[in-house]
Design a protein around this motif. Structure first.
Motif, PDB file in Angstrom:
ATOM      1  N   ARG A  28      41.468  47.204  36.245  1.00 39.81           N
ATOM      2  CA  ARG A  28      40.852  45.959  36.729  1.00 39.81           C
ATOM      3  C   ARG A  28      41.107  45.756  38.214  1.00 39.81           C
ATOM      4  NH1 ARG A  28      44.213  42.561  32.539  1.00 39.81           N
ATOM      5  NH2 ARG A  28      45.696  43.692  33.835  1.00 39.81           N
ATOM      6  N   THR A  29      42.371  45.888  38.601  1.00 45.83           N
ATOM      7  CA  THR A  29      42.721  45.682  40.012  1.00 45.83           C
ATOM      8  C   THR A  29      42.088  46.744  40.891  1.00 45.83           C
ATOM      9  OG1 THR A  29      44.826  44.791  39.221  1.00 45.83           O
ATOM     10  CG2 THR A  29      44.656  45.246  41.562  1.00 45.83           C
TER      11      THR A  29
ATOM     12  N   ALA B  34      38.648  45.539  41.820  1.00 42.68           N
ATOM     13  CA  ALA B  34      38.706  44.438  42.787  1.00 42.68           C
ATOM     14  C   ALA B  34      39.119  44.936  44.171  1.00 42.68           C
ATOM     15  CB  ALA B  34      39.680  43.372  42.291  1.00 42.68           C
TER      16      ALA B  34
ATOM     17  N   TRP C 143      41.831  36.296  47.989  1.00 44.37           N
ATOM     18  CA  TRP C 143      42.463  36.819  46.773  1.00 44.37           C
ATOM     19  C   TRP C 143      43.440  35.762  46.266  1.00 44.37           C
ATOM     20  CZ3 TRP C 143      41.913  42.162  45.064  1.00 44.37           C
ATOM     21  CH2 TRP C 143      42.626  42.434  43.889  1.00 44.37           C
TER      22      TRP C 143
ATOM     23  N   ASP D 206      46.155  34.881  43.809  1.00 45.40           N
ATOM     24  CA  ASP D 206      47.122  35.615  42.995  1.00 45.40           C
ATOM     25  C   ASP D 206      47.933  34.619  42.178  1.00 45.40           C
ATOM     26  OD1 ASP D 206      48.731  37.518  41.921  1.00 45.40           O
ATOM     27  OD2 ASP D 206      49.835  37.966  43.752  1.00 45.40           O
TER      28      ASP D 206
ATOM     29  N   PHE E   5      50.264  40.586  43.722  1.00 44.42           N
ATOM     30  CA  PHE E   5      49.468  41.328  44.697  1.00 44.42           C
ATOM     31  C   PHE E   5      50.388  42.058  45.674  1.00 44.42           C
ATOM     32  CE2 PHE E   5      47.165  41.507  48.775  1.00 44.42           C
ATOM     33  CZ  PHE E   5      46.059  42.224  48.386  1.00 44.42           C
TER      34      PHE E   5
ATOM     35  N   TRP F 260      45.224  35.600  51.347  1.00 43.94           N
ATOM     36  CA  TRP F 260      46.037  35.810  50.148  1.00 43.94           C
ATOM     37  C   TRP F 260      46.670  34.478  49.751  1.00 43.94           C
ATOM     38  CZ3 TRP F 260      51.356  38.742  50.166  1.00 43.94           C
ATOM     39  CH2 TRP F 260      51.843  38.802  48.854  1.00 43.94           C
TER      40      TRP F 260
ATOM     41  N   VAL G 265      38.403  36.563  44.682  1.00 44.84           N
ATOM     42  CA  VAL G 265      38.971  37.230  43.513  1.00 44.84           C
ATOM     43  C   VAL G 265      40.006  36.292  42.896  1.00 44.84           C
ATOM     44  CG1 VAL G 265      40.230  39.238  42.666  1.00 44.84           C
ATOM     45  CG2 VAL G 265      38.606  39.489  44.552  1.00 44.84           C
TER      46      VAL G 265
ATOM     47  N   ASP H 234      42.688  36.307  40.249  1.00 45.12           N
ATOM     48  CA  ASP H 234      43.476  37.265  39.476  1.00 45.12           C
ATOM     49  C   ASP H 234      44.331  36.514  38.456  1.00 45.12           C
ATOM     50  OD1 ASP H 234      44.783  39.418  38.489  1.00 45.12           O
ATOM     51  OD2 ASP H 234      45.814  39.985  40.333  1.00 45.12           O
TER      52      ASP H 234
ATOM     53  N   SER I 117      45.078  38.294  35.573  1.00 45.58           N
ATOM     54  CA  SER I 117      45.294  39.427  34.673  1.00 45.58           C
ATOM     55  C   SER I 117      46.701  39.468  34.103  1.00 45.58           C
ATOM     56  CB  SER I 117      45.010  40.737  35.415  1.00 45.58           C
ATOM     57  OG  SER I 117      45.794  40.838  36.598  1.00 45.58           O
ATOM     58  N   SER I 118      47.682  38.894  34.800  1.00 48.63           N
ATOM     59  CA  SER I 118      49.054  38.917  34.299  1.00 48.63           C
ATOM     60  C   SER I 118      49.357  37.742  33.374  1.00 48.63           C
ATOM     61  CB  SER I 118      50.046  38.928  35.470  1.00 48.63           C
ATOM     62  OG  SER I 118      49.864  40.076  36.262  1.00 48.63           O
TER      63      SER I 118
ATOM     64  N   LEU J 220      39.522  38.347  37.033  1.00 45.35           N
ATOM     65  CA  LEU J 220      40.283  39.409  36.370  1.00 45.35           C
ATOM     66  C   LEU J 220      41.120  38.773  35.271  1.00 45.35           C
ATOM     67  CD1 LEU J 220      41.559  41.409  39.493  1.00 45.35           C
ATOM     68  CD2 LEU J 220      39.361  41.595  38.323  1.00 45.35           C
TER      69      LEU J 220
END
Length: 342
Positions: free
Chosen positions: A65-66, A69, A85, A87, A92, A109, A234, A236, A238-239, A270
């Protein structure tokens, strides 16, 4: 007798104030696309990711996934565009992003769950040894070890107690020649009541942290999409566990889709589990990636496997049905920076 076209015009003219073009079908909307930088994935998506929509990349850990991106953001930043991004898990890595080709000067970020107090505390605890202590001192004449060690008499102090602690008491305790009856030691039991209370408190604290970070990430995405000026955002998550991400209201994703269409920003979500549902116009599902190990003991990369679960407003080359079936899945290899060119 009035024809069908005449009746159609009369109905449309009567409803023009309330419903413009009531009986005229809306033209098919074709979204502009942006390349991801991955050839096989761009071929699967007929050119790349759409612009001005919410795209969702779903897959388990270590599925690529990452990688999608990072490649997508790298392609945009190299074209002198600004990206963001968000996070949510503070996972990240700027070094890996720079190795993937991202221009960090054009990337915003947003780190969620990190406070200024944590950064100040880490800086306060940093310790640097002065150089004067790194240079060896000149040896002194007539002293044991040149003046850098203690006297030999002090080095053996306490050695008898240390050796005695290594041996069990039963080995050197006085014993009788006749066999003695062994006394079974009583087993000590305790009730960890206080420990369970602490554990529950820790679990309660740990359960609150994901919600605060998810809330920060959603607020940051709202602000960035409302302000505009970012070619890609993005998000994120995902975690985060699917049990937390799936509780986000569906109206949030529809709001993001409307804001992305207004500002013409590509929103890339994500996650481990599909949470945007029908709000996502493109859904890419990733399987667990295969591990690449060209050497016996060296990890050199992964080979992701992507499939399209949902794709709207896709541009078809023509009305002619091709003889060959278009690709339904894509595979590519993602190499680590230390693997080098093969």
């Amino acid at each position: 007798m009035a024809t069908t076209s005449t009746i159609r015009l009369q109905i449309e003219s009567a409803l023009a104030d309330k419903i413009p073009s009531a009986l005229t079908p809306a033209p098919r909307l074709i979204r502009p696309i942006t390349e991801t930088g991955i050839g096989s994935l761009d071929e699967l998506l007929h050119g790349g990711l759409p612009v001005g929509v919410l795209s969702e990349v779903i897959g388990p850990e270590c599925s690529g996934r990452t990688d999608i991106a990072l490649s997508f953001v790298a392609h945009l930043t190299q074209a002198s565009k600004v990206c963001a991004w968000i996070d949510a898990s503070n996972a990240f890595d700027p070094v890996s992003a720079a190795a993937a080709g991202i221009d960090l000067a054009r990337l915003l970020w947003v780190r969620c769950g990190v406070t200024a107090e944590t950064t100040t505390t880490r800086r306060a605890r940093s310790f640097v040894l002065p150089e004067k202590y790194l240079a060896p001192r000149p040896a002194k004449q007539g002293l044991h070890g040149g003046g850098f060690g203690s006297h030999p008499r002090n080095e053996v102090k306490g050695i008898s107690n240390a050796v005695g602690d290594l041996l069990q008491t039963k080995l050197f305790a006085p014993r009788c020649a006749e066999p003695q009856r062994r006394v079974r030691e009583e087993r000590q039991e305790f009730t960890p009541a206080s420990r369970m209370t602490v554990t529950n408190a820790l679990l309660t604290t740990a359960a609150r942290k994901p919600w605060s970070r998810i809330e920060q990430a959603l607020k940051a995405a709202d602000l960035l999409l409302q302000v505009g000026g970012f070619s890609a955002v993005v998000l994120d998550l995902s975690s985060m566990a699917p049990s937390f991400v799936s509780r986000i209201e569906l109206s949030t994703w529809f709001r993001y889709r409307a804001a992305a269409e207004k500002t013409q920003s590509s929103v890339l979500l994500l996650a481990q589990h599909a949470c945007a549902k029908s709000a996502a116009e493109l859904a890419i599902h990733l399987r667990p990636a295969e591990i690449l190990a060209d050497e016996t003991t060296v990890f050199t990369g992964i080979q992701p496997h992507a499939e399209i679960k949902r794709q709207r407003f896709a541009e078809t080359p023509s009305n002619v049905v091709p003889m060959r079936k278009p690709p339904q899945s894509a595979q590519w290899q993602s190499r680590t920076p230390w693997a080098g060119a093969r």
